[in-house]
Design a protein around this motif. Structure first.
Motif, PDB file in Angstrom:
ATOM      1  N   ALA A 188       0.722  -1.202  -0.029  1.00 34.87           N
ATOM      2  CA  ALA A 188       0.054   0.078  -0.016  1.00 34.87           C
ATOM      3  C   ALA A 188       0.715   1.204  -0.181  1.00 34.87           C
ATOM      4  O   ALA A 188       0.521   2.282  -0.651  1.00 34.87           O
ATOM      5  CB  ALA A 188      -0.881   0.029   1.155  1.00 34.87           C
ATOM      6  N   SER A 189       1.739   1.057   0.611  1.00 33.37           N
ATOM      7  CA  SER A 189       2.778   2.400   0.858  1.00 33.37           C
ATOM      8  C   SER A 189       3.757   2.570  -0.497  1.00 33.37           C
ATOM      9  O   SER A 189       3.470   3.607  -0.915  1.00 33.37           O
ATOM     10  CB  SER A 189       3.969   2.159   1.973  1.00 33.37           C
ATOM     11  N   GLN A 190       4.010   1.335  -1.353  1.00 32.95           N
ATOM     12  CA  GLN A 190       4.599   1.668  -2.695  1.00 32.95           C
ATOM     13  C   GLN A 190       3.777   2.191  -3.425  1.00 32.95           C
ATOM     14  O   GLN A 190       4.065   3.072  -4.342  1.00 32.95           O
ATOM     15  CB  GLN A 190       5.165   0.415  -2.911  1.00 32.95           C
ATOM     16  N   ASN A 191       2.552   1.748  -3.524  1.00 36.46           N
ATOM     17  CA  ASN A 191       1.520   2.029  -4.442  1.00 36.46           C
ATOM     18  C   ASN A 191       1.137   3.791  -4.072  1.00 36.46           C
ATOM     19  O   ASN A 191       1.130   4.522  -5.060  1.00 36.46           O
ATOM     20  CB  ASN A 191       0.245   1.332  -4.382  1.00 36.46           C
ATOM     21  N   SER A 192       0.987   4.095  -2.988  1.00 37.15           N
ATOM     22  CA  SER A 192       0.559   5.419  -2.768  1.00 37.15           C
ATOM     23  C   SER A 192       1.946   6.412  -2.967  1.00 37.15           C
ATOM     24  O   SER A 192       1.498   7.441  -3.687  1.00 37.15           O
ATOM     25  CB  SER A 192       0.454   5.651  -1.095  1.00 37.15           C
ATOM     26  N   TRP A 193       3.032   5.945  -2.749  1.00 41.12           N
ATOM     27  CA  TRP A 193       4.198   6.904  -3.030  1.00 41.12           C
ATOM     28  C   TRP A 193       4.413   6.756  -4.655  1.00 41.12           C
ATOM     29  O   TRP A 193       4.928   7.953  -5.136  1.00 41.12           O
ATOM     30  CB  TRP A 193       5.522   6.419  -2.554  1.00 41.12           C
ATOM     31  N   ASP A 194       4.299   5.499  -5.111  1.00 36.81           N
ATOM     32  CA  ASP A 194       4.320   5.827  -6.805  1.00 36.81           C
ATOM     33  C   ASP A 194       3.557   6.683  -7.421  1.00 36.81           C
ATOM     34  O   ASP A 194       3.941   7.595  -8.367  1.00 36.81           O
ATOM     35  CB  ASP A 194       4.143   4.301  -7.418  1.00 36.81           C
ATOM     36  N   VAL A 195       2.216   6.574  -6.989  1.00 35.13           N
ATOM     37  CA  VAL A 195       1.162   7.567  -7.524  1.00 35.13           C
ATOM     38  C   VAL A 195       1.666   8.934  -7.260  1.00 35.13           C
ATOM     39  O   VAL A 195       1.424  10.094  -8.139  1.00 35.13           O
ATOM     40  CB  VAL A 195      -0.081   7.202  -7.049  1.00 35.13           C
ATOM     41  N   ASN A 229      -3.327  -1.429  -8.302  1.00 39.14           N
ATOM     42  CA  ASN A 229      -4.288  -0.842  -9.011  1.00 39.14           C
ATOM     43  C   ASN A 229      -3.727  -0.492 -10.619  1.00 39.14           C
ATOM     44  O   ASN A 229      -2.407  -0.198 -10.624  1.00 39.14           O
ATOM     45  CB  ASN A 229      -5.410  -0.065  -8.459  1.00 39.14           C
ATOM     46  N   SER A 230      -4.591   0.024 -11.443  1.00 41.05           N
ATOM     47  CA  SER A 230      -4.161   0.234 -12.792  1.00 41.05           C
ATOM     48  C   SER A 230      -3.372   1.930 -12.601  1.00 41.05           C
ATOM     49  O   SER A 230      -2.617   1.878 -13.491  1.00 41.05           O
ATOM     50  CB  SER A 230      -5.200   0.291 -13.809  1.00 41.05           C
ATOM     51  N   ARG A 233       0.150   0.972 -11.391  1.00 41.33           N
ATOM     52  CA  ARG A 233       0.859   0.091 -12.464  1.00 41.33           C
ATOM     53  C   ARG A 233       1.260   1.118 -13.456  1.00 41.33           C
ATOM     54  O   ARG A 233       2.592   0.783 -14.130  1.00 41.33           O
ATOM     55  CB  ARG A 233       0.059  -0.986 -12.975  1.00 41.33           C
ATOM     56  N   GLY A 234       0.406   2.196 -13.769  1.00 44.56           N
ATOM     57  CA  GLY A 234       0.552   3.218 -14.964  1.00 44.56           C
ATOM     58  C   GLY A 234       1.958   3.870 -14.774  1.00 44.56           C
ATOM     59  O   GLY A 234       2.739   4.377 -15.564  1.00 44.56           O
ATOM     60  N   TYR A 235       2.308   4.012 -13.417  1.00 40.97           N
ATOM     61  CA  TYR A 235       3.584   4.862 -13.119  1.00 40.97           C
ATOM     62  C   TYR A 235       4.896   3.989 -12.949  1.00 40.97           C
ATOM     63  O   TYR A 235       6.074   4.578 -12.711  1.00 40.97           O
ATOM     64  CB  TYR A 235       3.416   5.597 -11.635  1.00 40.97           C
ATOM     65  N   VAL A 236       4.683   2.673 -12.996  1.00 33.20           N
ATOM     66  CA  VAL A 236       5.980   1.755 -12.948  1.00 33.20           C
ATOM     67  C   VAL A 236       6.537   1.500 -14.441  1.00 33.20           C
ATOM     68  O   VAL A 236       5.888   1.330 -15.097  1.00 33.20           O
ATOM     69  CB  VAL A 236       5.484   0.496 -12.457  1.00 33.20           C
ATOM     70  N   ALA A 237       7.745   1.729 -14.186  1.00 33.65           N
ATOM     71  CA  ALA A 237       8.598   1.544 -15.666  1.00 33.65           C
ATOM     72  C   ALA A 237       9.155   0.063 -15.418  1.00 33.65           C
ATOM     73  O   ALA A 237       9.202  -0.858 -16.435  1.00 33.65           O
ATOM     74  CB  ALA A 237       9.754   2.545 -15.725  1.00 33.65           C
TER      75      ALA A 237
END
Length: 486
Positions: A188-195, A229-230, A233-237
């Motif tokens: 959850a932390s990774q996803n939040s920070w990625d976005v 979520n999508s 994922r969109g911010y991941v290279a």
């Protein structure tokens, strides 16, 4: 056949092992893997990165040697444990500032300024920049990410948000994990920070996610992807995992051990990442964690592991492999810096030479024995090279065993010539170290202490091809031979 390199060490030979070289990529029932233009890279510990590029003469030449083979600068990653101790200071005029009681120590706290990121931007190849998540100061990380985008520009391959986050709740506890930590909380932390970081810098596809060291599936990329979520994922290279197999020289040297370590540990994770259409990388790796082991990491045996490990990783679907370089002057596994030249550089160079200019590659062996054979192929699918590796242990002395490798299918796979050329990777023993006077050779050449300049003339061996398209190559214990098919 006319072989110059192994006769000095030859003793009893084992029964020949035979491999058929496919006439074209995709044929013969083998699994074929794509090859990145520059798959072998270097990871620099965050706080030590400026020193490698401003105080260590060999850095540029060692990297340029690989560029001469592939046509592309090797990828680099700037990160490690100290990235999660580093805060960005836009007003700082220094590359990096910290204080340690002993120069061999890594700092517990540090700051870095715009010059640090400008130095990364001055590199000619792609760069991954690791930033702080452990200290839980998102605004500071966003500020650093914006400056990284500005300074590194198009060569910024990815930004990492945290290094090996599974260890955040260990002593000393990182602030982000003070209320508890688990794969679910980290996801959850990774996803939040990625976005948050992706939106702040206005770029999708710029985050290197994961960056775990503990083993999958608990700490793996399949479990992380399942939590994304999508939008995230969109911010991941790219997705990255770390790996330090450890053990003895004999253990590292074992080809079957290397194949098992890479394939059993990463195949499922690689498949999950590939299904997302993203590259899977070993974002930080080397022989033994914590800077290496003195009796293991600087040896020629570790060089052969480095070579075999790269090739098995690429075969498994891993795009790039970043070998970590830690504290300058206190780093047993470093290819250069601590020891004027570490023997593993020779193995990394042999792997780079085998893969250079390849579009695809495959393993001709099944990974269950001591004898490995790999083949690489060009953009038209034509075979380029075969690398043969005898991972039998040889600890020195006068009775080095040899293994005969028989290659078939060369009448169509190779050129029409009756003689092929080959280069041998060898040393007096698996325990040889350049800093102790037993320098490995790659095609008869060495790399100079302090400068990484190539020394000596290239020694190419002749490999005779019969009218039936068959050749025999003798490979000593703890040796490798690269056969050029065109």
């Amino acid at each position: 056949m006319h072989i110059f390199g192994s006769a000095l060490f030859a003793s009893a030979a084992s029964a020949a092992v035979t491999f058929t070289v496919p006439s074209k990529s995709g044929e013969g029932g083998y699994k074929y893997a794509p090859v990145d233009p520059a798959p072998v890279g270097i990871s620099f510990e965050f706080f030590a990165f400026p020193s490698y590029f401003t105080n260590v003469t060999a850095t540029e030449r060692c990297l340029a040697n690989w560029r001469a083979l592939t046509g592309a600068w090797p990828p680099i990653r700037v990160g490690g444990t100290t990235q999660d101790r580093a805060l960005y200071d836009a007003a700082s005029a220094a590359y990096v500032e910290y204080s340690v009681a002993d120069p061999r120590d890594a700092p517990l706290d540090l700051t870095y300024g715009p010059r640090f990121l400008a130095l990364a931007g001055a590199y000619g190849g792609t760069v991954v920049v690791g930033l702080n998540r452990g200290r839980n100061q998102l605004a500071n990380t966003v500020e650093a990410a914006r400056r990284a985008v500005a300074e590194v520009g198009d060569r910024l391959l990815a930004i990492e948000l945290g290094n090996e986050p599974e260890y955040y709740d260990r002593s000393p506890v990182q602030p982000i994990a003070q209320s508890g930590w688990s794969p679910e909380i980290d996801g959850a932390s990774q996803n939040s920070w990625d976005v948050a970081v992706g939106q702040a810098i206005g770029k999708e596809g710029l985050i290197q996610a994961g960056n775990f060291n503990d083993s999958p599936p608990k700490w793996g990329l399949a479990q992380l992807i399942a939590k994304q979520n999508s939008t995230a994922r969109g911010y991941v290279a790219t997705y990255a995992h770390h790996n330090y197999p450890g053990g003895s020289v004999q253990g590292l040297l074992s080809h079957s051990g290397t194949a098992s370590n890479v394939q059993s540990k990463f195949e499922a994770d690689v498949a999950a990442v590939r299904s997302e259409g993203k590259p899977y990388v070993l974002g930080e790796t080397n022989s033994v964690s914590g800077g290496g082991a003195a009796g293991v990491s600087p040896t020629y045996g570790a060089a052969l592991w480095t070579m075999d490990y790269v090739l098995r990783a690429v075969y498994t679907g891993i795009s790039r492999i970043y070998f970590h370089h830690g504290t300058v002057g206190n780093c047993q596994y470093c290819f250069w810096g601590r020891y004027s030249m570490g023997a593993p550089y020779y193995g990394a160079t042999a792997a780079t030479a085998f893969l250079a200019g390849s579009q695809t590659m495959t393993a001709l062996d099944d990974g269950s024995s001591a004898y490995a054979a790999y083949a690489s192929f060009d953009a038209a699918g034509q075979p380029l090279r075969v690398l043969l590796f005898n991972s039998d242990y040889f600890g020195g002395g006068s009775s080095r065993s040899t293994q005969s490798f028989v290659l078939r299918g060369l009448s169509s796979a190779a050129t029409t010539t009756t003689t092929l050329k080959a280069k041998r990777l060898t040393a007096p023993s698996a325990m040889s170290r350049q800093d102790q006077g037993e320098t490995p050779t790659w095609g008869g050449q060495t790399y100079a202490d302090g400068t990484c300049e190539v020394q000596g003339g290239e020694a190419l061996e002749d490999v005779a091809v019969s009218g039936a398209g068959e050749a025999s190559v003798s490979v000593g214990a703890a040796e490798a031979v690269l056969v050029y098919l065109r």
